[in-house]
Design a protein around this motif. Structure first.
Motif, PDB file in Angstrom:
ATOM      1  N   UNK A 255       3.072  58.117  34.734  1.00  0.00           N
ATOM      2  CA  UNK A 255       4.213  57.850  35.621  1.00  0.00           C
ATOM      3  C   UNK A 255       5.266  57.089  34.821  1.00  0.00           C
ATOM      4  N   UNK A 256       6.496  57.550  34.843  1.00  0.00           N
ATOM      5  CA  UNK A 256       7.518  56.901  34.010  1.00  0.00           C
ATOM      6  C   UNK A 256       7.793  55.444  34.363  1.00  0.00           C
ATOM      7  N   UNK A 257       7.389  55.019  35.552  1.00  0.00           N
ATOM      8  CA  UNK A 257       7.637  53.633  35.939  1.00  0.00           C
ATOM      9  C   UNK A 257       6.528  52.677  35.523  1.00  0.00           C
ATOM     10  N   UNK A 258       5.415  53.209  35.051  1.00  0.00           N
ATOM     11  CA  UNK A 258       4.254  52.360  34.737  1.00  0.00           C
ATOM     12  C   UNK A 258       4.288  51.867  33.291  1.00  0.00           C
ATOM     13  N   UNK A 259       4.011  50.585  33.105  1.00  0.00           N
ATOM     14  CA  UNK A 259       3.984  50.004  31.760  1.00  0.00           C
ATOM     15  C   UNK A 259       2.555  49.893  31.244  1.00  0.00           C
ATOM     16  N   UNK A 260       1.706  49.223  32.017  1.00  0.00           N
ATOM     17  CA  UNK A 260       0.322  48.975  31.593  1.00  0.00           C
ATOM     18  C   UNK A 260      -0.620  49.189  32.771  1.00  0.00           C
ATOM     19  N   UNK A 261      -1.764  49.765  32.504  1.00  0.00           N
ATOM     20  CA  UNK A 261      -2.800  49.865  33.522  1.00  0.00           C
ATOM     21  C   UNK A 261      -3.973  49.008  33.048  1.00  0.00           C
ATOM     22  N   UNK A 262      -4.576  48.257  33.980  1.00  0.00           N
ATOM     23  CA  UNK A 262      -5.580  47.269  33.540  1.00  0.00           C
ATOM     24  C   UNK A 262      -6.964  47.517  34.155  1.00  0.00           C
ATOM     25  N   UNK A 263      -7.672  48.542  33.674  1.00  0.00           N
ATOM     26  CA  UNK A 263      -9.043  48.731  34.153  1.00  0.00           C
ATOM     27  C   UNK A 263      -9.941  47.589  33.681  1.00  0.00           C
ATOM     28  N   UNK A 264     -10.884  47.202  34.523  1.00  0.00           N
ATOM     29  CA  UNK A 264     -11.854  46.160  34.131  1.00  0.00           C
ATOM     30  C   UNK A 264     -13.205  46.826  33.910  1.00  0.00           C
ATOM     31  N   UNK A 265     -13.955  46.319  32.987  1.00  0.00           N
ATOM     32  CA  UNK A 265     -15.270  46.900  32.718  1.00  0.00           C
ATOM     33  C   UNK A 265     -16.207  45.881  32.078  1.00  0.00           C
ATOM     34  N   UNK A 266     -17.502  46.161  32.164  1.00  0.00           N
ATOM     35  CA  UNK A 266     -18.487  45.322  31.469  1.00  0.00           C
ATOM     36  C   UNK A 266     -19.076  46.082  30.283  1.00  0.00           C
ATOM     37  N   UNK A 267     -18.617  47.313  30.073  1.00  0.00           N
ATOM     38  CA  UNK A 267     -19.211  48.175  29.054  1.00  0.00           C
ATOM     39  C   UNK A 267     -18.265  48.434  27.885  1.00  0.00           C
ATOM     40  N   UNK A 268     -18.763  48.226  26.676  1.00  0.00           N
ATOM     41  CA  UNK A 268     -17.963  48.500  25.465  1.00  0.00           C
ATOM     42  C   UNK A 268     -17.560  49.976  25.420  1.00  0.00           C
ATOM     43  N   UNK A 269     -18.483  50.846  25.790  1.00  0.00           N
ATOM     44  CA  UNK A 269     -18.189  52.293  25.773  1.00  0.00           C
ATOM     45  C   UNK A 269     -17.023  52.631  26.694  1.00  0.00           C
ATOM     46  N   UNK A 270     -16.980  51.974  27.832  1.00  0.00           N
ATOM     47  CA  UNK A 270     -15.892  52.236  28.782  1.00  0.00           C
ATOM     48  C   UNK A 270     -14.549  51.765  28.226  1.00  0.00           C
ATOM     49  N   UNK A 271     -14.569  50.650  27.491  1.00  0.00           N
ATOM     50  CA  UNK A 271     -13.317  50.160  26.884  1.00  0.00           C
ATOM     51  C   UNK A 271     -12.782  51.228  25.936  1.00  0.00           C
ATOM     52  N   UNK A 272     -13.670  51.756  25.101  1.00  0.00           N
ATOM     53  CA  UNK A 272     -13.242  52.776  24.117  1.00  0.00           C
ATOM     54  C   UNK A 272     -12.726  54.019  24.835  1.00  0.00           C
ATOM     55  N   UNK A 273     -13.449  54.380  25.879  1.00  0.00           N
ATOM     56  CA  UNK A 273     -13.055  55.571  26.661  1.00  0.00           C
ATOM     57  C   UNK A 273     -11.674  55.349  27.289  1.00  0.00           C
ATOM     58  N   UNK A 274     -11.458  54.145  27.820  1.00  0.00           N
ATOM     59  CA  UNK A 274     -10.171  53.838  28.451  1.00  0.00           C
ATOM     60  C   UNK A 274      -9.043  53.804  27.423  1.00  0.00           C
TER      61      UNK A 274
END
Lengths: 298, 232
Positions: A255-274
């Motif tokens: 979306x052109x109006x979005x700057x940053x999206x902040x997913x939260x996770x407890x998993x290192x794999x999910x961070x990399x995926x995000x």
């Protein structure tokens, strides 16, 4: 050579464009004090509220380390999130406070006088001297806190100032604030299911040059949980997404109006995926609609 | 703003996950060791004593009072507060429970004993069985919830003890409020153990209904129904 703010913003924009072209982190610009931010940040609601459990602290620190290794960017917390600030402080301290982290926190108290004390305490918990961004959490006592934060911004005690809401609440008031107050950031909920911000807030923020942080991209995990058993639509591969989480983040960051999206996770794999989503090209409206329709039909 | 609170679901307000929640009990047990063991032994002794000398219920009420203060301060203020900013406020429920227990100990009365065996059952569960839930759930026994330090078994024990007193409601009310909060918390966390506070509340509701209906029936009986022995 004297550079005007407009020229400076333009220059940062050029840097951002070159970053995008090189397939690196997607950079965006904030008006009052330009900054380049990777499009995928890190939230801390629930995931980093682990008290002093050593194993959980180490797990959280590994998540922050992976986030930094993948390019870093905005980490967001709040005094409302229990021990999350302390966890972030522990994690940042264990990796030597990397400069690639943009520290965002909130003020969350009904007392005006308590605001600065709370911010100071939050910085202590993060083990840092100052924040890059302080936001008024859920618009609580927003008028008084914004006065304080604007003063702090003028004095150089904080770089940016913002306001937050979630779950699509108080959008009318948020709209008034975005029109009338010189805020740098607004944080709100936006994902393929919760799209109330699309109507007025995202276009308004874009028009006013206000950066947008998107929270609850996965509806606290319930959205990805619901989608998990369903096979990814064929078009996801064409977009470069290999999981539902990536498809959702791609929808949001495109979306052109979005700057940053902040997913939260407890998993290192999910961070990399995000974080891998940062490297994917932004989608046009037609492609975003395909994602939205696919999720709505499930 | 106040009206907005009603639009939040329990999951919106819960700022922690199951791992962090269960770890709070381990923290409290470890930090204050051997107090949890001392309290457990005291409760086992109290249970035995209560069986031998039912008239000494007041001393067990004093133990309940001490236990409730420990739960309020050690569990809520010192431990749970780390992950839940509202925990200190919840401690008030257990301070109220402590005061109520002191009140009942100071003004002893024979009370009605109709539900005493049910109360004893609840006490036995709270002291002996509840601590083993971590093993049932595949967690470490270090996270055991012991009466006197953890709120759920203490609240269940308080209700059990209350059933042998004349004014059970002063103990049951704060304990039941906590059990409702605990049921909501555990359900939101998706924990099977939510069945414990829910069952305790259900039992309270059943006993209350039976008590009220019996009283109502008793009041509705004609004068001639009174036992012959009562008429000279």
């Amino acid at each position: 050579m004297k550079v005007s703010r407009r020229e400076f913003v333009k220059a940062i924009g050029a840097v951002s464009a070159s970053l995008m072209a090189s397939g690196g982190a997607v950079a965006q610009v904030s008006q009052s004090s330009p900054v380049a931010l990777p499009a995928v940040g890190l939230g801390s609601w629930i995931t980093f509220n682990v008290g002093n459990a050593p194993a959980l602290l180490r797990q959280s620190a590994a998540v922050v380390e992976a986030f930094v290794n993948e390019g870093g960017g905005l980490i967001d917390s709040s005094p409302m999130y229990g021990s999350a600030q302390n966890t972030i402080g522990y994690a940042l301290n264990s990796i030597g406070h990397p400069r690639s982290v943009y520290a965002a926190d909130k003020v969350w108290t009904s007392s005006t006088n308590e605001g600065p004390v709370q911010i100071e305490n939050s910085a202590r918990n993060w083990q840092i001297d100052r924040f890059d961004l302080i936001q008024v959490h859920n618009l609580r006592n927003w008028q008084d806190h914004l006065d304080t934060l604007f003063r702090m911004r003028e004095d150089g005690e904080v770089t940016h100032v913002g306001v937050t809401t979630s779950h699509g609440r108080r959008h009318r008031l948020l709209e008034d604030i975005l029109r009338e107050q010189p805020v740098d950031f607004v944080q709100l909920t936006y994902n393929p299911v919760d799209r109330a911000a699309e109507g007025r807030l995202l276009p308004l923020a874009r028009e006013r040059g206000i950066s947008v942080i998107v929270n609850r991209p996965f509806r606290r995990g319930s959205l990805t949980e619901r989608l998990e058993p369903v096979p990814l639509p064929a078009f996801a591969r064409e977009f470069g997404a290999t999981t539902w989480a990536q498809l959702i983040l791609l929808f949001i960051k495109s979306h052109p109006g979005v700057t940053v999206v902040i997913p939260a996770t407890t998993q290192v794999e999910h961070v990399r995926e995000n974080k891998a989503v940062e490297k994917l090209a932004n989608l046009d409206d037609v492609s975003r609609k395909m994602i939205q329709d696919a999720i709505r039909s499930i | 703003m106040i009206s907005e609170w009603w639009t939040y679901s329990p999951s919106d307000l819960l700022a922690f996950g199951p791992d962090a929640y269960w770890h709070v009990f381990e923290t409290a047990n470890r930090t204050y060791w051997p107090l949890p063991l001392i309290l457990l032994v005291a409760w086992i002794a109290a249970l035995i004593w209560l069986q031998q000398r039912p008239d000494r219920r007041r001393f067990v009420l004093v133990l309940l009072s001490v236990s409730a203060v420990c739960v309020g301060f050690i569990y809520f203020v010192e431990s749970y507060q780390q992950i839940n900013w509202a925990a200190s406020n919840l401690a008030i429920l257990f301070y109220a429970l402590a005061l109520a227990a002191v009140f009942l100990a100071a003004f002893p009365s024979p009370g009605k004993t109709r539900w005493k065996s049910v109360g004893l059952g609840m006490l036995v569960y709270a002291v002996f069985l509840h601590p083993f839930w971590p093993l049932v759930s595949g967690r470490s026994i270090d996270e055991a919830e012991l009466i006197g330090l953890a709120p759920d078994p203490t609240a269940i024990g308080a209700i059990g003890l209350a059933l042998g007193t004349r004014f059970p409601v002063v103990l049951i009310a704060p304990a039941a409020v906590w059990l409702a909060i605990s049921a909501m918390t555990l359900s939101t966390l998706g924990e099977v153990q939510a069945i414990v506070p829910i069952s305790a509340l259900f039992l309270c509701a059943v006993l209350l209904t039976l008590t009220v209906s019996r009283r109502w029936r008793h009041q509705g009986k004609p004068q001639s129904d009174t036992p012959a022995a009562d008429r000279n």
